[in-house]
Design a protein around this motif. Structure first.
Motif, PDB file in Angstrom:
ATOM      1  N   MET A  32     -13.051   1.709 -15.601  1.00  0.00           N
ATOM      2  CA  MET A  32     -12.988   3.490 -15.531  1.00  0.00           C
ATOM      3  C   MET A  32     -13.040   4.142 -13.897  1.00  0.00           C
ATOM      4  N   ASP A  33     -14.007   3.693 -12.828  1.00  0.00           N
ATOM      5  CA  ASP A  33     -14.153   4.184 -11.832  1.00  0.00           C
ATOM      6  C   ASP A  33     -13.561   3.825 -10.733  1.00  0.00           C
ATOM      7  N   VAL A  34     -12.846   2.549 -11.126  1.00  0.00           N
ATOM      8  CA  VAL A  34     -11.522   2.306 -10.354  1.00  0.00           C
ATOM      9  C   VAL A  34     -10.718   2.815  -9.198  1.00  0.00           C
ATOM     10  N   GLU A  35     -10.219   3.859 -10.518  1.00  0.00           N
ATOM     11  CA  GLU A  35      -9.662   4.506  -9.937  1.00  0.00           C
ATOM     12  C   GLU A  35     -10.097   5.923  -8.871  1.00  0.00           C
ATOM     13  N   ALA A  36     -11.085   6.256  -9.670  1.00  0.00           N
ATOM     14  CA  ALA A  36     -11.312   7.438  -8.715  1.00  0.00           C
ATOM     15  C   ALA A  36     -11.931   6.960  -7.019  1.00  0.00           C
ATOM     16  N   PHE A  37     -12.626   5.416  -7.389  1.00  0.00           N
ATOM     17  CA  PHE A  37     -12.692   4.705  -6.048  1.00  0.00           C
ATOM     18  C   PHE A  37     -11.648   4.961  -5.020  1.00  0.00           C
ATOM     19  N   LEU A  38     -10.428   4.268  -5.632  1.00  0.00           N
ATOM     20  CA  LEU A  38      -9.062   4.133  -4.898  1.00  0.00           C
ATOM     21  C   LEU A  38      -8.492   5.622  -4.828  1.00  0.00           C
ATOM     22  N   LYS A  39      -9.252   6.841  -4.824  1.00  0.00           N
ATOM     23  CA  LYS A  39      -7.730   8.303  -4.153  1.00  0.00           C
ATOM     24  C   LYS A  39      -8.271   8.393  -2.718  1.00  0.00           C
ATOM     25  N   GLU A  40      -8.449   7.569  -2.226  1.00  0.00           N
ATOM     26  CA  GLU A  40      -8.152   7.793  -1.211  1.00  0.00           C
ATOM     27  C   GLU A  40      -7.716   6.811  -0.293  1.00  0.00           C
ATOM     28  N   TYR A  41      -7.667   5.684  -1.260  1.00  0.00           N
ATOM     29  CA  TYR A  41      -6.348   4.645  -0.451  1.00  0.00           C
ATOM     30  C   TYR A  41      -4.702   4.762  -0.670  1.00  0.00           C
ATOM     31  N   THR A  42      -3.788   4.123   0.838  1.00  0.00           N
ATOM     32  CA  THR A  42      -3.122   3.842  -0.172  1.00  0.00           C
ATOM     33  C   THR A  42      -2.740   2.290  -0.165  1.00  0.00           C
ATOM     34  N   ILE A  43      -1.228   2.448  -0.439  1.00  0.00           N
ATOM     35  CA  ILE A  43      -1.378   0.495  -1.453  1.00  0.00           C
ATOM     36  C   ILE A  43       0.516   0.339  -1.090  1.00  0.00           C
ATOM     37  N   GLU A  44      -0.160  -0.700  -0.560  1.00  0.00           N
ATOM     38  CA  GLU A  44       1.632  -1.648  -0.506  1.00  0.00           C
ATOM     39  C   GLU A  44       1.050  -2.986  -1.072  1.00  0.00           C
ATOM     40  N   GLU A  45       2.211  -2.663  -2.471  1.00  0.00           N
ATOM     41  CA  GLU A  45       2.856  -3.836  -2.520  1.00  0.00           C
ATOM     42  C   GLU A  45       4.278  -4.711  -2.689  1.00  0.00           C
ATOM     43  N   CYS A  46       3.433  -6.133  -2.231  1.00  0.00           N
ATOM     44  CA  CYS A  46       4.633  -6.602  -1.832  1.00  0.00           C
ATOM     45  C   CYS A  46       4.858  -8.087  -3.451  1.00  0.00           C
ATOM     46  N   GLU A  47       5.501  -9.005  -2.801  1.00  0.00           N
ATOM     47  CA  GLU A  47       5.935  -9.617  -4.444  1.00  0.00           C
ATOM     48  C   GLU A  47       4.933 -10.385  -5.082  1.00  0.00           C
ATOM     49  N   LYS A  48       3.934 -11.302  -4.188  1.00  0.00           N
ATOM     50  CA  LYS A  48       3.058 -11.751  -4.315  1.00  0.00           C
ATOM     51  C   LYS A  48       1.520 -11.097  -4.482  1.00  0.00           C
ATOM     52  N   SER A  49       1.909 -10.205  -3.603  1.00  0.00           N
ATOM     53  CA  SER A  49      -0.181  -8.841  -3.184  1.00  0.00           C
ATOM     54  C   SER A  49       0.288  -7.560  -3.300  1.00  0.00           C
ATOM     55  N   ILE A  50      -0.930  -7.048  -2.975  1.00  0.00           N
ATOM     56  CA  ILE A  50      -1.235  -5.925  -3.502  1.00  0.00           C
ATOM     57  C   ILE A  50      -1.882  -5.334  -2.044  1.00  0.00           C
ATOM     58  N   VAL A  51      -1.677  -4.670  -1.246  1.00  0.00           N
ATOM     59  CA  VAL A  51      -3.100  -4.395  -0.283  1.00  0.00           C
ATOM     60  C   VAL A  51      -3.774  -2.922  -0.752  1.00  0.00           C
ATOM     61  N   LEU A  52      -5.016  -3.147  -0.290  1.00  0.00           N
ATOM     62  CA  LEU A  52      -4.938  -1.664  -0.765  1.00  0.00           C
ATOM     63  C   LEU A  52      -5.242  -1.395   0.541  1.00  0.00           C
ATOM     64  N   ARG A  53      -5.292  -0.357   1.283  1.00  0.00           N
ATOM     65  CA  ARG A  53      -6.193   0.365   2.709  1.00  0.00           C
ATOM     66  C   ARG A  53      -6.815   1.520   2.741  1.00  0.00           C
ATOM     67  N   PRO A  54      -8.392   1.764   2.862  1.00  0.00           N
ATOM     68  CA  PRO A  54      -8.483   3.060   3.215  1.00  0.00           C
ATOM     69  C   PRO A  54      -8.295   3.682   4.240  1.00  0.00           C
ATOM     70  N   PRO A  55      -8.366   5.103   4.278  1.00  0.00           N
ATOM     71  CA  PRO A  55      -8.128   5.646   5.968  1.00  0.00           C
ATOM     72  C   PRO A  55      -8.130   4.871   7.066  1.00  0.00           C
TER      73      PRO A  55
END
Length: 69
Positions: A32-55
């Motif tokens: 439940m805390d993951v979404e709050a942790f990721l609030k500043e991140y951007t996301i890139e979704e590819c077919e076989k991976s996800i990249v989460l980027r902090p600022p």
């Protein structure tokens, strides 16, 4: 539970994989805390991976493929 990262909602499977990886790699202790942790991140979704980027960093790369045993 579907996680939303910077306005983009992930499906159940991807949300589970992201939550599991964030809990494993950070001080976050509960899904439940993951979404709050990721609030500043951007996301890139590819077919076989996800990249989460902090600022200001390189990002967290999560493979969507199941590891072989």
């Amino acid at each position: 539970m579907n996680i939303t990262v910077n306005g983009k909602t992930l499906n159940n499977q991807r949300s589970y994989l992201v939550a599991r990886e964030i809990i494993r790699e950070t001080e976050v202790e509960h899904p439940m805390d993951v979404e709050a942790f990721l609030k500043e991140y951007t996301i890139e979704e590819c077919e076989k991976s996800i990249v989460l980027r902090p600022p200001t960093a390189e990002g967290i790369h999560i493979s969507l493929l199941k590891p072989s045993k």
